[in-house]
Design a protein around this motif. Structure first.
Motif, PDB file in Angstrom:
ATOM      1  N   GLU A 170       0.724  -1.322   0.045  1.00  0.00           N
ATOM      2  CA  GLU A 170      -0.139  -0.010   0.009  1.00  0.00           C
ATOM      3  C   GLU A 170       0.945   1.355  -0.152  1.00  0.00           C
ATOM      4  OE1 GLU A 170      -0.736  -2.525   2.268  1.00  0.00           O
ATOM      5  OE2 GLU A 170      -2.211  -3.304   1.151  1.00  0.00           O
ATOM      6  N   ALA A 171       2.081   1.324   0.409  1.00  0.00           N
ATOM      7  CA  ALA A 171       2.996   2.387   0.717  1.00  0.00           C
ATOM      8  C   ALA A 171       3.939   2.273  -0.549  1.00  0.00           C
ATOM      9  CB  ALA A 171       3.719   2.325   1.740  1.00  0.00           C
ATOM     10  N   SER A 172       3.978   1.501  -1.317  1.00  0.00           N
ATOM     11  CA  SER A 172       4.812   1.284  -2.573  1.00  0.00           C
ATOM     12  C   SER A 172       4.601   2.254  -3.482  1.00  0.00           C
ATOM     13  CB  SER A 172       4.965  -0.187  -3.164  1.00  0.00           C
ATOM     14  OG  SER A 172       5.375  -0.993  -1.972  1.00  0.00           O
ATOM     15  N   GLY A 173       5.437   2.706  -4.047  1.00  0.00           N
ATOM     16  CA  GLY A 173       5.292   3.609  -5.193  1.00  0.00           C
ATOM     17  C   GLY A 173       5.119   5.289  -4.910  1.00  0.00           C
ATOM     18  N   HIS A 174       4.922   5.381  -3.811  1.00  0.00           N
ATOM     19  CA  HIS A 174       4.898   6.760  -3.153  1.00  0.00           C
ATOM     20  C   HIS A 174       6.280   7.392  -2.839  1.00  0.00           C
ATOM     21  CE1 HIS A 174       0.662   6.636  -2.682  1.00  0.00           C
ATOM     22  NE2 HIS A 174       0.813   5.102  -2.146  1.00  0.00           N
ATOM     23  N   PRO A 175       6.793   8.458  -3.352  1.00  0.00           N
ATOM     24  CA  PRO A 175       7.736   9.343  -3.160  1.00  0.00           C
ATOM     25  C   PRO A 175       8.001   9.710  -1.905  1.00  0.00           C
ATOM     26  CG  PRO A 175       6.373  10.827  -4.760  1.00  0.00           C
ATOM     27  CD  PRO A 175       5.704   9.350  -4.331  1.00  0.00           C
ATOM     28  N   VAL A 176       9.473   9.913  -1.567  1.00  0.00           N
ATOM     29  CA  VAL A 176       9.542  10.245  -0.329  1.00  0.00           C
ATOM     30  C   VAL A 176       9.545  11.873  -0.508  1.00  0.00           C
ATOM     31  CG1 VAL A 176      11.254   8.732   0.415  1.00  0.00           C
ATOM     32  CG2 VAL A 176      12.065  10.558  -0.912  1.00  0.00           C
ATOM     33  N   ASN A 177       9.605  12.628   0.459  1.00  0.00           N
ATOM     34  CA  ASN A 177       9.461  14.089   0.453  1.00  0.00           C
ATOM     35  C   ASN A 177      10.663  14.684  -0.300  1.00  0.00           C
ATOM     36  OD1 ASN A 177      10.047  16.881   1.700  1.00  0.00           O
ATOM     37  ND2 ASN A 177       7.980  16.772   1.406  1.00  0.00           N
ATOM     38  N   HIS A 178      11.874  14.184  -0.168  1.00  0.00           N
ATOM     39  CA  HIS A 178      12.837  14.707  -0.840  1.00  0.00           C
ATOM     40  C   HIS A 178      14.282  14.113  -0.362  1.00  0.00           C
ATOM     41  CE1 HIS A 178      13.404  17.702   2.333  1.00  0.00           C
ATOM     42  NE2 HIS A 178      14.764  17.664   1.882  1.00  0.00           N
ATOM     43  N   VAL A 179      15.022  13.937  -1.166  1.00  0.00           N
ATOM     44  CA  VAL A 179      16.456  13.334  -0.752  1.00  0.00           C
ATOM     45  C   VAL A 179      17.413  14.609  -0.755  1.00  0.00           C
ATOM     46  CG1 VAL A 179      18.425  11.994  -1.397  1.00  0.00           C
ATOM     47  CG2 VAL A 179      15.991  11.094  -1.420  1.00  0.00           C
ATOM     48  N   CYS A 180      18.404  14.828   0.121  1.00  0.00           N
ATOM     49  CA  CYS A 180      19.039  15.996   0.333  1.00  0.00           C
ATOM     50  C   CYS A 180      20.625  15.620  -0.050  1.00  0.00           C
ATOM     51  CB  CYS A 180      19.390  16.470   1.671  1.00  0.00           C
ATOM     52  SG  CYS A 180      20.282  17.918   1.582  1.00  0.00           S
ATOM     53  N   ASP A 216      10.983  12.002 -12.878  1.00  0.00           N
ATOM     54  CA  ASP A 216      10.213  11.108 -12.241  1.00  0.00           C
ATOM     55  C   ASP A 216       9.277  11.832 -11.182  1.00  0.00           C
ATOM     56  OD1 ASP A 216       9.799   8.266 -13.740  1.00  0.00           O
ATOM     57  OD2 ASP A 216      12.058   8.533 -13.195  1.00  0.00           O
ATOM     58  N   GLY A 217       9.556  12.955 -10.990  1.00  0.00           N
ATOM     59  CA  GLY A 217       8.862  13.830  -9.867  1.00  0.00           C
ATOM     60  C   GLY A 217       9.716  13.694  -8.413  1.00  0.00           C
ATOM     61  N   ASN A 218      10.883  13.072  -8.428  1.00  0.00           N
ATOM     62  CA  ASN A 218      11.117  12.921  -6.896  1.00  0.00           C
ATOM     63  C   ASN A 218      12.030  14.182  -6.839  1.00  0.00           C
ATOM     64  OD1 ASN A 218      10.868   9.981  -6.255  1.00  0.00           O
ATOM     65  ND2 ASN A 218      12.042   9.750  -8.166  1.00  0.00           N
ATOM     66  N   VAL A 219      11.801  14.526  -5.534  1.00  0.00           N
ATOM     67  CA  VAL A 219      12.385  16.222  -5.355  1.00  0.00           C
ATOM     68  C   VAL A 219      13.790  15.847  -4.385  1.00  0.00           C
ATOM     69  CG1 VAL A 219      11.951  18.351  -3.840  1.00  0.00           C
ATOM     70  CG2 VAL A 219      10.055  17.088  -5.106  1.00  0.00           C
ATOM     71  N   PHE A 220      14.800  16.742  -4.993  1.00  0.00           N
ATOM     72  CA  PHE A 220      16.079  16.777  -4.388  1.00  0.00           C
ATOM     73  C   PHE A 220      16.414  18.118  -3.862  1.00  0.00           C
ATOM     74  CE2 PHE A 220      16.386  12.832  -6.713  1.00  0.00           C
ATOM     75  CZ  PHE A 220      17.197  12.114  -5.961  1.00  0.00           C
ATOM     76  N   GLU A 221      17.097  18.293  -2.836  1.00  0.00           N
ATOM     77  CA  GLU A 221      17.753  19.242  -2.329  1.00  0.00           C
ATOM     78  C   GLU A 221      19.247  19.094  -2.523  1.00  0.00           C
ATOM     79  OE1 GLU A 221      18.593  21.861   1.585  1.00  0.00           O
ATOM     80  OE2 GLU A 221      17.123  19.954   1.764  1.00  0.00           O
TER      81      GLU A 221
END
Length: 152
Positions: A86-96, A142-147
């Motif tokens: 159920e949690a798979s495929g959901h991105p994390v908020n961001h990776v720094c 893919d929309g993953n957010v990076f800092e």
């Protein structure tokens, strides 16, 4: 119990390390290309993935850490832990990513050359090593957010 840093200095004596972060991507080969060209990260197991011999490729952040580029199509098969599917495929908020100043500037230039949208620079944001001199955010294809940040 590990004490939380209040002075901006990291805690001492901690031997834990970040091994990998799994990012859900539509096309792992294209994603690896983005991370190689835009971020300068080396692809790992890309040929094995292309040949069907590995379930996903990765890109190396440093000698201890990789980003796994997991095909989004595999999300529904993540049943190793009850509730994981159920949690798979959901991105994390961001990776720094923490970089030296020259690499930070080079990354910003490469992203600009590739017309990757970025935020304005921010200053003095808190992180694992205290307060960063500068940072900015961007998205991968893919929309993953990076800092990206540097401490100086």
């Amino acid at each position: 119990m590990t004490q939380k840093p209040t002075t901006g200095k990291p805690p001492t004596g901690n031997t834990a390390r970040l091994d990998h972060v799994v990012l859900w991507v539509r096309d792992p080969i294209a994603a690896a290309g983005f991370y190689e060209k835009a971020l300068g990260l080396e692809a790992v197991r890309l040929a094995d993935f292309s040949a069907g011999e590995a379930p996903f490729p990765s890109v190396r952040v440093n000698e201890e850490t990789v980003l796994d580029l997991m095909p989004l199509a595999m999300a529904e098969r993540m049943t190793m832990l009850p509730g994981a599917a159920e949690a798979s495929g959901h991105p994390v908020n961001h990776v720094c990513l923490s970089l030296p100043a020259d690499d930070f500037d080079a990354l910003r230039s490469r992203l600009g050359e590739q017309s990757v949208p970025m935020t304005d620079l921010s200053h003095d944001s808190f992180g694992a090593r205290g307060f960063a001199r500068s940072s900015f955010y961007f998205r991968d294809p893919d929309g993953n957010v990076f800092e990206a940040r540097y401490y100086g």
